[in-house]
Design a protein around this motif. Structure first.
Motif, PDB file in Angstrom:
ATOM      1  N   GLN A 141       3.208  10.865  -8.966  1.00  0.00           N
ATOM      2  CA  GLN A 141       2.331  11.397 -10.408  1.00  0.00           C
ATOM      3  C   GLN A 141       1.792  12.660 -10.125  1.00  0.00           C
ATOM      4  O   GLN A 141       1.903  13.617 -10.924  1.00  0.00           O
ATOM      5  N   ALA A 158       1.788   1.740  -3.526  1.00  0.00           N
ATOM      6  CA  ALA A 158       0.947   2.378  -4.239  1.00  0.00           C
ATOM      7  C   ALA A 158       0.701   3.837  -3.977  1.00  0.00           C
ATOM      8  O   ALA A 158       0.804   4.869  -5.142  1.00  0.00           O
ATOM      9  N   ILE A 159       0.739   4.226  -2.617  1.00  0.00           N
ATOM     10  CA  ILE A 159       0.746   5.733  -2.445  1.00  0.00           C
ATOM     11  C   ILE A 159       1.782   6.581  -2.875  1.00  0.00           C
ATOM     12  O   ILE A 159       1.655   7.481  -3.471  1.00  0.00           O
ATOM     13  N   LYS A 209       0.701  -1.098   0.046  1.00  0.00           N
ATOM     14  CA  LYS A 209       0.141  -0.073   0.017  1.00  0.00           C
ATOM     15  C   LYS A 209       0.628   1.189  -0.047  1.00  0.00           C
ATOM     16  O   LYS A 209       0.627   2.245  -0.745  1.00  0.00           O
ATOM     17  N   GLN A 223       3.747   5.910  -5.315  1.00  0.00           N
ATOM     18  CA  GLN A 223       3.479   5.989  -7.001  1.00  0.00           C
ATOM     19  C   GLN A 223       2.424   7.077  -7.266  1.00  0.00           C
ATOM     20  O   GLN A 223       2.737   7.975  -8.289  1.00  0.00           O
ATOM     21  N   LEU A 224       1.417   6.987  -6.632  1.00  0.00           N
ATOM     22  CA  LEU A 224       0.370   8.156  -6.773  1.00  0.00           C
ATOM     23  C   LEU A 224       0.795   9.474  -6.414  1.00  0.00           C
ATOM     24  O   LEU A 224       0.521  10.480  -7.020  1.00  0.00           O
TER      25      LEU A 224
END
Lengths: 240, 331
Positions: free
Chosen positions: A17, A10-11, A7, A13-14
């Protein structure tokens, strides 16, 4: 509280971006490089010394950038109700914070390296390990201050209003130091003052590790973490 | 076994009752709708997903895998649909192959489009797929069809059917009963005084049979509706009544702010009151035409009648009935 690397990743990478697509966050690092370049080209060599330019750039990048990278994205997530979606999707606060602090630290770190050649300083004149540790640590302190601001604000406008005075005080430390000796003495106990002193000493006199600088940065880091944890446990990230 | 069971749940915030006496049992793989205000709905979702403790009453849930969506939840505008859904697929534990579901959720054509360029219809479907890929067992959604176009509603309902067929239990809330009727679910109403009540929806076919009985109509000049309350029977003149609503198979006469139960069924009342200007605007409602003040159309499929009076009570109006009602009023 369990942490899941998946998780956090994932955060991370978010956030990477969203940092590149959100100009309000990237404005400080870009300004840092831009201003240093402009000042180097336009100001007389006597004033725009390497130490002055690098100090200026690091203040803009690590202090101003750090506070902005902490406060604006958190306030934006709250304003647009996207943080709530993450939180209800089994992401916990710690995973969100770690995942969002890492990209900001990374950018501050990279820009601090780029600033050295931009300010026209020979690479061998920099005490690299100490320079990177000090500047990254001050970036972390700023990001924590930014998060505290973010926790207390409901939207980006409010985050801007709250962070502006803090941001000005720390970014303009060198100017305060010029006022008189008492103010200069007080300013030397701020983390931004420490960074400026360190850069000046390193480039003008040759720097050796001293207790005062390490103590000030440690105290600021610990205070930043303590205040952040206090604000977080009291209000949570998304207090409504 | 019930997915959630709530018994007499009351939640007070700052000394004010937000929810009172809510009792509900929701079976696994079922779908229900509750009519309640947005503030109540938010608290209900937080109670069910254990983000908040009730002031009194008990809530037992059979799963910890609960997701909820409020109507103002945001999406990351700067990401494309693909990046957004991949992000949540990474957060989830099941790691689904998202591209298998693009057809069901009708988003294949917007897969590489940035979310800020999507219409609200498309955003809602992306949001539904986001929740689906996190594989919840229970899904709580607030007003999924609000502001959607007719086409958007159709596609959303198709996606929702797919979600339900995958074994996910769904609870939706809305401020408007017609939205819940479009979702085709069992409908409950939350009433601050009595808690949750099930709204009866009889089959459309029964209703048509009743219409054929109107031929046998006998004129009645005097008719009063009798309501038995404790040891008294109260008689109401038809002109006092705002509307009659069927709740749990009991016809409730609504006068001002109060409900009075009647012994007669809604069909019997309809037959008796037809000549006093009452009209069956919906399966569960009989309205006094003299009390109507406005007809609102939220979308092409849903109409709402607004009644006179301070409460500005809103009643649903079936689409098929709009023309009939217009003729009645204008004749």
């Amino acid at each position: 509280m369990k942490l899941s690397i998946r998780k956090i990743n994932a955060i991370f990478q978010l956030k990477i971006q969203s940092i590149f697509t959100n100009m309000s966050v990237m404005v400080a690092p870009i300004l840092a490089i831009g201003f240093v370049l402009i000042m180097k080209l336009s100001m007389p060599k006597m004033v725009a010394t390497g130490a002055f330019l690098l100090g200026f750039g690091v203040l803009f990048n690590a202090i101003m950038g750090g506070i902005m990278m902490g406060s604006y994205p958190l306030a934006e997530e709250k304003e647009k109700n996207t943080l709530r979606v993450l939180m209800t999707s089994s992401v916990n606060g710690a995973e969100f914070i770690i995942g969002s602090i890492l990209p900001s630290i990374l950018i501050i770190f990279i820009i601090n390296i780029i600033l050295v050649p931009v300010a026209g300083i020979p690479i061998n004149k920099i005490e690299w390990p100490i320079y990177l540790i000090y500047t990254t640590l001050s970036g972390l302190i700023s990001i924590l201050i930014g998060y505290i601001v973010g926790i207390y604000s409901k939207n980006q406008m409010q985050a801007g209003n709250l962070s502006m005075p803090i941001l000005l005080i720390f970014t303009m430390t060198p100017m305060f130091q010029m006022i008189n000796k008492t103010v200069a003495h007080i300013a030397s106990f701020t983390y931004s003052g420490t960074i400026i002193d360190f850069i000046n000493d390193m480039l003008l006199k040759g720097y050796s590790l001293n207790f005062k600088n390490i103590a000030i940065l440690s105290v600021w880091t610990i205070a930043g973490i303590v205040f952040f944890i206090y604000a977080y446990t009291k209000h949570g990230l998304d207090s409504e | 076994m019930a997915m959630i069971s709530m018994t007499n749940v009351t939640k007070q915030i700052a000394g004010k009752n937000i929810l009172k006496n809510v009792s509900l049992s929701l079976d696994a793989n079922s779908q229900i709708g509750i009519k309640m205000a947005p503030a109540e709905s938010k608290i209900l979702f937080q109670l069910i997903s254990k983000r908040m403790q009730p002031s009194s009453g008990t809530i037992t849930t059979n799963t910890n895998n609960i997701l909820y969506e409020l109507s103002n939840d945001g999406l990351y505008d700067n990401l494309t649909v693909k990046k957004y859904l991949t992000l949540f697929n990474k957060i989830g534990t099941t790691n689904k192959n998202i591209s298998d579901y693009l057809q069901e959720f009708s988003i294949a054509d917007i897969w590489n489009v940035k979310i800020k360029k999507l219409s609200i219809d498309q955003k809602k479907r992306v949001s539904l797929l986001r929740m689906f890929i996190l594989s919840p067992e229970l899904l709580l959604i607030e007003s999924p069809l609000a502001n959607l176009s007719d086409g958007g509603i159709e596609l959303y309902l198709r996606a929702m059917k797919f979600v339900k067929d995958s074994g996910i239990t769904i609870l939706t809330t809305s401020h408007y009963i017609e939205e819940l009727l479009l979702l085709g679910t069992d409908v409950y109403r939350y009433n601050a005084k009595v808690g949750l009540e099930k709204t009866d929806i009889s089959e459309e076919s029964d209703f048509e049979d009743d219409n054929s009985n109107t031929d046998k109509f006998q004129p009645q000049n005097v008719f009063k509706v009798a309501c038995k309350l404790a040891d008294k029977t109260i008689f109401f003149s038809p002109d006092e009544i705002d509307f009659i609503e069927s709740i749990n198979s009991v016809s409730n006469i609504r006068i001002g702010e109060d409900y009075y139960p009647s012994a007669l069924t809604l069909n019997e009342l309809e037959e008796k009151l037809a000549h006093f200007g009452f009209y069956r605007c919906h399966r569960s409602y009989l309205v006094n035409l003299q009390r109507i003040s406005e007809l609102i159309s939220y979308s092409r499929n849903s109409y709402t009648l607004v009644l006179k009076g301070p409460a500005k009570e809103k009643l649903p109006l079936s689409r098929v009935k709009v023309e009939e009602l217009r003729q009645l009023i204008e004749a």
